[in-house]
Design an enzyme around this catalytic site. Sequence first.
Site, PDB file in Angstrom:
ATOM      1  N   CYS A 128      13.247  11.955   7.112  1.00 42.28           N
ATOM      2  CA  CYS A 128      13.279  11.767   8.348  1.00 42.28           C
ATOM      3  C   CYS A 128      14.686  11.743   9.003  1.00 42.28           C
ATOM      4  O   CYS A 128      15.004  11.838  10.261  1.00 42.28           O
ATOM      5  CB  CYS A 128      12.789  10.347   8.627  1.00 42.28           C
ATOM      6  SG  CYS A 128      13.438   8.910   7.645  1.00 42.28           S
ATOM      7  N   GLY A 173      -4.732   2.812  -1.182  1.00 41.89           N
ATOM      8  CA  GLY A 173      -5.750   3.077  -0.053  1.00 41.89           C
ATOM      9  C   GLY A 173      -5.232   4.239   0.821  1.00 41.89           C
ATOM     10  O   GLY A 173      -4.082   4.647   0.647  1.00 41.89           O
ATOM     11  N   ASP A 174      -6.132   4.390   1.846  1.00 42.79           N
ATOM     12  CA  ASP A 174      -5.417   5.231   2.792  1.00 42.79           C
ATOM     13  C   ASP A 174      -5.022   4.424   4.002  1.00 42.79           C
ATOM     14  O   ASP A 174      -5.480   3.296   4.281  1.00 42.79           O
ATOM     15  CB  ASP A 174      -6.639   6.513   3.115  1.00 42.79           C
ATOM     16  CG  ASP A 174      -7.842   5.735   3.661  1.00 42.79           C
ATOM     17  OD1 ASP A 174      -8.301   4.797   3.956  1.00 42.79           O
ATOM     18  OD2 ASP A 174      -8.832   6.880   3.461  1.00 42.79           O
ATOM     19  N   GLY A 175      -4.610   5.166   5.031  1.00 41.09           N
ATOM     20  CA  GLY A 175      -4.287   4.255   6.413  1.00 41.09           C
ATOM     21  C   GLY A 175      -5.474   3.854   7.069  1.00 41.09           C
ATOM     22  O   GLY A 175      -5.216   2.751   7.585  1.00 41.09           O
ATOM     23  N   GLY A 202      -8.203   2.978   5.957  1.00 34.88           N
ATOM     24  CA  GLY A 202      -8.706   1.862   5.205  1.00 34.88           C
ATOM     25  C   GLY A 202      -8.059   0.624   4.832  1.00 34.88           C
ATOM     26  O   GLY A 202      -8.083  -0.376   5.721  1.00 34.88           O
ATOM     27  N   VAL A 203      -7.314   0.578   3.881  1.00 34.25           N
ATOM     28  CA  VAL A 203      -6.459  -0.515   3.456  1.00 34.25           C
ATOM     29  C   VAL A 203      -5.413  -0.759   4.617  1.00 34.25           C
ATOM     30  O   VAL A 203      -5.026  -2.115   4.921  1.00 34.25           O
ATOM     31  CB  VAL A 203      -5.914  -0.286   2.150  1.00 34.25           C
ATOM     32  CG1 VAL A 203      -4.721  -1.355   1.672  1.00 34.25           C
ATOM     33  CG2 VAL A 203      -6.828  -0.413   0.963  1.00 34.25           C
ATOM     34  N   GLU A 208       9.993   2.150  10.497  1.00 32.72           N
ATOM     35  CA  GLU A 208      10.711   3.194  10.382  1.00 32.72           C
ATOM     36  C   GLU A 208      10.086   4.592  10.527  1.00 32.72           C
ATOM     37  O   GLU A 208       9.268   4.970   9.432  1.00 32.72           O
ATOM     38  CB  GLU A 208      11.496   2.988   8.840  1.00 32.72           C
ATOM     39  CG  GLU A 208      12.698   3.548   8.739  1.00 32.72           C
ATOM     40  CD  GLU A 208      12.788   5.121   8.463  1.00 32.72           C
ATOM     41  OE1 GLU A 208      13.043   5.943   9.453  1.00 32.72           O
ATOM     42  OE2 GLU A 208      12.183   5.391   7.397  1.00 32.72           O
ATOM     43  N   LYS A 255       0.791  -1.262  -0.066  1.00 27.09           N
ATOM     44  CA  LYS A 255       0.066   0.088  -0.018  1.00 27.09           C
ATOM     45  C   LYS A 255       0.924   1.256   0.018  1.00 27.09           C
ATOM     46  O   LYS A 255       1.401   1.776   1.062  1.00 27.09           O
ATOM     47  CB  LYS A 255      -1.002  -0.079   1.337  1.00 27.09           C
ATOM     48  CG  LYS A 255      -2.224   1.229   1.107  1.00 27.09           C
ATOM     49  CD  LYS A 255      -2.478   1.745   2.225  1.00 27.09           C
ATOM     50  CE  LYS A 255      -1.532   2.698   2.996  1.00 27.09           C
ATOM     51  NZ  LYS A 255      -1.475   4.116   2.226  1.00 27.09           N
ATOM     52  N   GLU A 295       9.510  17.155  14.810  1.00 25.16           N
ATOM     53  CA  GLU A 295       9.823  17.084  13.327  1.00 25.16           C
ATOM     54  C   GLU A 295       9.043  17.829  12.443  1.00 25.16           C
ATOM     55  O   GLU A 295       7.852  17.786  12.516  1.00 25.16           O
ATOM     56  CB  GLU A 295       9.615  15.714  13.063  1.00 25.16           C
ATOM     57  CG  GLU A 295      10.098  15.212  11.808  1.00 25.16           C
ATOM     58  CD  GLU A 295      10.053  13.882  11.276  1.00 25.16           C
ATOM     59  OE1 GLU A 295      10.846  13.409  10.663  1.00 25.16           O
ATOM     60  OE2 GLU A 295       8.831  13.269  11.590  1.00 25.16           O
TER      61      GLU A 295
END
Length: 478
Positions: free
Chosen positions: A282, A205-207, A209-210, A249, A174, A382
Amino acid sequence: MIEKREFYINGEWVAPQAGRDYAVIDPSTEEPCAVISLGGTADAEAGIAAAKAALPAWRATPPGERIAHVEKILSIYQARVHEMAEAISLEMGAPIDFALAEQAGAGSWHIQNFIEAAREFQWVHPLGDGTPGAMISYEPVGVVGLITPWNWPMNQVTLKVIPALIAGCTMVLKPSEEAPLSSLLFAEFVAQAGVPAGVFNLVNGDGAGVGTVLSGHPDVEMISFTGSTRAGRAISRNAAETLKRVCLELGGKGANVIFADADEDAVRRGVVHMFENAGQSCNAPSRMLVQRPVYDQALSIAKATAEATKVGSPRESGDHIGPVINQAQFEKIQGLIETGIKEGATLLAGGLGRPEGLNKGYYVRPTIFADCTPDMTIMREEIFGPVLSIMPFDTEEEALTVANDTPYGLTNYVQGQNGEQVNRVLRAFHSGMAVANGKSRGAGAPFGGVSASGRAREGGRWGIEEFCDSKSIGGWFE
């Protein structure tokens, strides 16, 4: 307008079962550049079912054959690398030269490093001397869910997909819905390479959902996620019920300690590194700690470097930075710049608003704050934009206290010529990675952090091991 509504499931491009349209925004124009589908539970479950069905045959495939498939992916990737660079530049705003050399280049570099690591990987090896018949074998974890971010799309896709393939896992990817075009192109490479149906599946998809289906599904044995610490916590909670492996990560707030004896290019190098990819990395060295005898000189160099940093269109060739990913990120960065001013940091360069001449697009002025203190918001959160915070220090002990005073622990940096001191600081950093004087950590070195940065170890031999379970064997016939 690009239309890419289909998912890659079981070796075919298929229409969504529960999809809804989602506009991919070009961050340089703030206008839609593509339409994809965001899948639902049925789509995610179809990808998982395909991966589960393909697992027995793929895990039984000899490692040499699995490596051969990856070698084909690399060959196709290299032949179509300009397409990849164009996709990345469009979806997340990386300037085209940077997109080709660094963004797309990171993918081929990781694939090559994994191939080399795989050729030397000992899938079954003795436990040690004096223990005849005692062996350790590495076996694929099983079906894995891979969730990747938008900021370095191919860097992260290849750091997950390639070692999973080599290890004998099957998978559902995803990618970020903010930058899905490069991953859809990568799926074409996998299909063109002849990877067997069901081994690799892609469902957009988005977090919520999928992503939630993947992290909670009982048939998924492992989740590998790169993204925010907040999302990493949510994934861990959702995955706990099924006791699957979770490799994270996450974010970072890297310190860059510059001692008085650092080389003359140390400050400029640190600023350039911070602004790379518009600060959306990051492992960015976002806190610069400068020893007091060279502090004023460092501020002068930092200011000049920021003012020389060009900001421009991703479509244009050249050495400049592009926009940040979207409106929400732009507003977050603006808010943190405003907070830095209100909390009393000295605005050395940049500041609020867009750079001169750029009235549209999510462009941020390369910004530097000086005279910061460890408790300031800009020293603790951050920012994920081209914003650098600088503060002075007097002693090594003070610098280490500040550097390690963060919930994160991804990458820290040190600049200096005293070998004993530099090595001491490298060991004392509480982080998964530490770098001195701009040197490389080496091809195939593991990437990952500690604490709120997660504890994944991606890359090379460590990256392959992450997708394996170790099996302890006794009574092996020699």
